[in-house]
Design an enzyme around this catalytic site. Structure first.
Site, PDB file in Angstrom:
ATOM      1  N   GLY A  91       0.814  -1.215   0.000  1.00  0.00           N
ATOM      2  CA  GLY A  91       0.000   0.000   0.000  1.00  0.00           C
ATOM      3  C   GLY A  91       0.846   1.263   0.000  1.00  0.00           C
ATOM      4  N   CYS A  92       1.906   1.252   0.782  1.00  0.00           N
ATOM      5  CA  CYS A  92       2.765   2.433   0.891  1.00  0.00           C
ATOM      6  C   CYS A  92       3.531   2.674  -0.407  1.00  0.00           C
ATOM      7  CB  CYS A  92       3.724   2.283   2.070  1.00  0.00           C
ATOM      8  SG  CYS A  92       2.848   2.159   3.654  1.00  0.00           S
TER       9      CYS A  92
END
Length: 156
Positions: free
Chosen positions: A46-47
């Site tokens: 996600g990051c």
């Protein structure tokens, strides 16, 4: 009632560390708007997506007079590797282990997963005006489409 800064308050001018070891703080961006996006950890799915999305739109943010700054508690050397590995163009900063900007804004908080509690970064984005006032806060951000949504608000 929250004791943390919110919309209409000045962003705390707390120093963080850039990947090259220099110091970076919100006041360095005075005179233009600033998007500070807090994310949990370099090189997680996600990051990575969030950083790539903001990097892909960096030119459009710049054209709208807005600077970007991604913040996590990862060390500067890890940020440097993350930037190189993924060709990121949105600048990153490492927040202090304790008493940093994320602590002061209340985005470093207790989280739980699989019955275990731990301290972690809540994915959130803060839009700061050219004179250092918090304009908008996105909390518990979902990555998909987020950078585009923030850009839409910046372009107004």
């Amino acid at each position: 009632m929250s004791t943390f800064p919110g919309v209409g308050d000045k962003i705390p001018d707390i120093a963080m560390t850039a990947p090259d070891g220099s110091t970076v703080k919100p006041s360095d961006f005075a005179g233009r708007r600033l998007v500070i996006f807090f994310y949990p950890k370099d090189d997680t799915p996600g990051c990575t997506t969030e950083n790539k999305d903001f990097s892909a739109l960096a030119g459009e943010f710049a054209a709208a007079g807005t600077a970007l700054l991604g913040v996590s508690k990862d060390p500067p050397k890890k940020h440097a590797k993350f930037i190189d590995k993924h060709g990121l163009t949105a600048p990153l900063a490492s927040d202090a282990e304790e008493g940093g900007l994320s602590d002061t804004l209340g985005v470093w908080k207790e989280k739980s997963m699989y019955g275990r509690t731990y301290m972690g970064m809540e994915r959130s984005t803060w839009l700061v005006s050219a004179d250092g006032v918090i304009e908008r806060i996105w909390e518990k951000v979902k990555v998909k489409g987020h950078a585009e949504e923030v850009l839409g608000v910046v372009k107004g």
